[in-house]
Design a protein around this motif. Sequence first.
Motif, PDB file in Angstrom:
ATOM      1  N   LYS A 195       0.835  -1.200   0.000  1.00 39.94           N
ATOM      2  CA  LYS A 195       0.000   0.000   0.000  1.00 39.94           C
ATOM      3  C   LYS A 195       0.875   1.259   0.000  1.00 39.94           C
ATOM      4  CE  LYS A 195      -4.002   2.205   0.976  1.00 39.94           C
ATOM      5  NZ  LYS A 195      -3.475   3.568   0.873  1.00 39.94           N
ATOM      6  N   TYR A 232       2.399   1.730  -3.388  1.00 44.58           N
ATOM      7  CA  TYR A 232       1.417   2.281  -4.339  1.00 44.58           C
ATOM      8  C   TYR A 232       1.214   3.779  -4.108  1.00 44.58           C
ATOM      9  CZ  TYR A 232       0.117  -2.588  -5.442  1.00 44.58           C
ATOM     10  OH  TYR A 232       0.127  -3.892  -5.826  1.00 44.58           O
ATOM     11  N   ASP A 233       1.102   4.165  -2.837  1.00 46.67           N
ATOM     12  CA  ASP A 233       0.928   5.591  -2.529  1.00 46.67           C
ATOM     13  C   ASP A 233       2.093   6.407  -3.085  1.00 46.67           C
ATOM     14  OD1 ASP A 233      -1.377   5.034  -1.197  1.00 46.67           O
ATOM     15  OD2 ASP A 233      -0.551   5.243   0.824  1.00 46.67           O
ATOM     16  N   HIS A 234       3.265   5.848  -2.869  1.00 44.97           N
ATOM     17  CA  HIS A 234       4.491   6.477  -3.335  1.00 44.97           C
ATOM     18  C   HIS A 234       4.449   6.676  -4.861  1.00 44.97           C
ATOM     19  CE1 HIS A 234       8.822   6.518  -1.660  1.00 44.97           C
ATOM     20  NE2 HIS A 234       8.750   7.355  -2.667  1.00 44.97           N
ATOM     21  N   ASP A 279       1.776   6.656  -6.781  1.00 42.61           N
ATOM     22  CA  ASP A 279       0.690   7.575  -7.144  1.00 42.61           C
ATOM     23  C   ASP A 279       1.170   9.020  -7.109  1.00 42.61           C
ATOM     24  OD1 ASP A 279      -1.069   5.539  -7.525  1.00 42.61           O
ATOM     25  OD2 ASP A 279      -2.108   5.770  -5.597  1.00 42.61           O
ATOM     26  N   SER A 280       1.989   9.349  -6.087  1.00 40.95           N
ATOM     27  CA  SER A 280       2.398  10.749  -5.997  1.00 40.95           C
ATOM     28  C   SER A 280       3.561  11.055  -6.941  1.00 40.95           C
ATOM     29  CB  SER A 280       2.723  11.123  -4.550  1.00 40.95           C
ATOM     30  OG  SER A 280       3.797  10.357  -4.090  1.00 40.95           O
TER      31      SER A 280
END
Length: 422
Positions: free
Chosen positions: A78, A81-83, A85-86
Amino acid sequence: MANSKYKSYPIFSSQCISYLASLLAVAIVLTLVLPSFLGTSPSLRIIDKKDDAKIPVNITTAVDSIGTRPREPFTDLKLAYDHWDSEVGCSRFRDKFRRWKVNKTAVQQTDSGDCSKLKLDHVSVHVKMVMWIPDYLDGLYECRCGLSCLWTRNEALADRADVGLYQFYSPPETRNTGEPLRAFVELEAWRAPTGHEDIFISYHSSSDVQATYAGKTFRTTRSYNVANMKRDDVLVYWSSSRCLDSRDATAKSFLSHVPHHSFGRCLNNVGGNDTALEMYPDCQMRDNPVPQWWDHLHCAMSHYKFVLAIENTWTESYVSEKLFYPLEAGAVPIYFGAPNVWDLVPPNSIIDASKFESIEKLAEYVKAVAEDPVAYAEFHAWRRCGVLGNYGKVRLASLDTLPCRLCEFASMKGGRNATSTR
Ligand SMILES: *[C@@H]1O[C@H](CO)[C@@H](O)[C@H](O)[C@H]1NC(C)=O
Ligand SMILES: *[C@@H]1O[C@H](CO)[C@@H](O)[C@H](O)[C@H]1NC(C)=O
Ligand SMILES: *[C@@H]1O[C@H](CO)[C@@H](O)[C@H](O)[C@H]1NC(C)=O
Ligand SMILES: *[C@@H]1O[C@H](CO)[C@@H](O)[C@H](O)[C@H]1NC(C)=O
């Protein structure tokens, strides 16, 4: 889908949602209106098909700069993925692959046949001795073009069969008009027709009916429990119990460079026959007192960042469950096999060993990706952003959907009334 998912998220009260929704609406309006108002900001542009020409030819994303970020061991998907996404995000990823070229001929189109060519509106298939086509496919199907299709193992139900489906044994050597058409299915790479069939089914799109491995029909029981965390100490999962010399040699040369677990009989380094279940109790299925290794295959793979997938034969379009299982299980396949594999899988979904100068270079790459959460996340971007390449069609042409497609083909031939050719 995404919207309704957020709306049902319990921590948001309905007032909170409408507040957020109005904020979002304002943000969208500003995003759309401001740039044209200011007359600049070329980066803020909603791109559709006709804007294709304006997309730069080379869009670089995280996988283009593997090795440039500081190494960062990670286990939490997770966060990775966040990483991503940004730092990259779906819109850049989609733009990058907008010009992705696939060979459409490598997959049969399953929904475009000419309905006027059908000679029968009902076809019945008698499924003879077959190995891995599960019983649960039996049933009556409603297919395209108003065609119905009875698929059954029951000899009485199939007393007036239009098709006899063979796999384990060769079909009968002769057929008279009025007898069922002989269909023969062979998904292995040596896919030679027997010479006695009227309909040949194989993994290749040039067959009468294609049946790819990208389905769920091989085994009836399976834990699809997929882990959220990835191991950091052991990078690669491998399991093979049919020890072919050439496959073992490839596996050995690669695995000697990376920490791995090998669960099968070949090059086993974990001991025992079925230690996956001991290692990963979350893979245990309820009501399944005698687990088989395939039951927890997906689940066990999902604990690893990478799964080694080596085909027994490296030939055009032969892409087996060895690749599709890890893809489904949320691992990244390291693939040795079909030279045209990209015609059958989503963009940026696998590590294609044939693109590397040497096994050592491949191993270095894998180890670098394993410690680069942004790049690793990008190998899952296809499913998070819905970028499929030919993969959607490959799934539609799998064994899962064989009944209707075979019935359609048999109907075009006229079923058991088809004139005998030998
Ligand atoms: C795009 O990248 C390819 C491969 O790296 C390179 O050969 C090509 O010149 C690049 N094209 C442009 C327009 O930068
Ligand atoms: C496209 O795929 C078909 C079937 O697999 C193959 O025969 C053909 O050579 C491929 N064409 C190209 C341009 O690769
Ligand atoms: C592994 O399986 C083989 C064949 O089924 C069996 O003979 C053997 O005892 C098993 N070994 C272990 C450690 O369970
Ligand atoms: C098949 O042929 C028989 C004998 O000519 C005929 O009675 C029957 O209607 C035909 N069936 C179909 C589905 O065309």
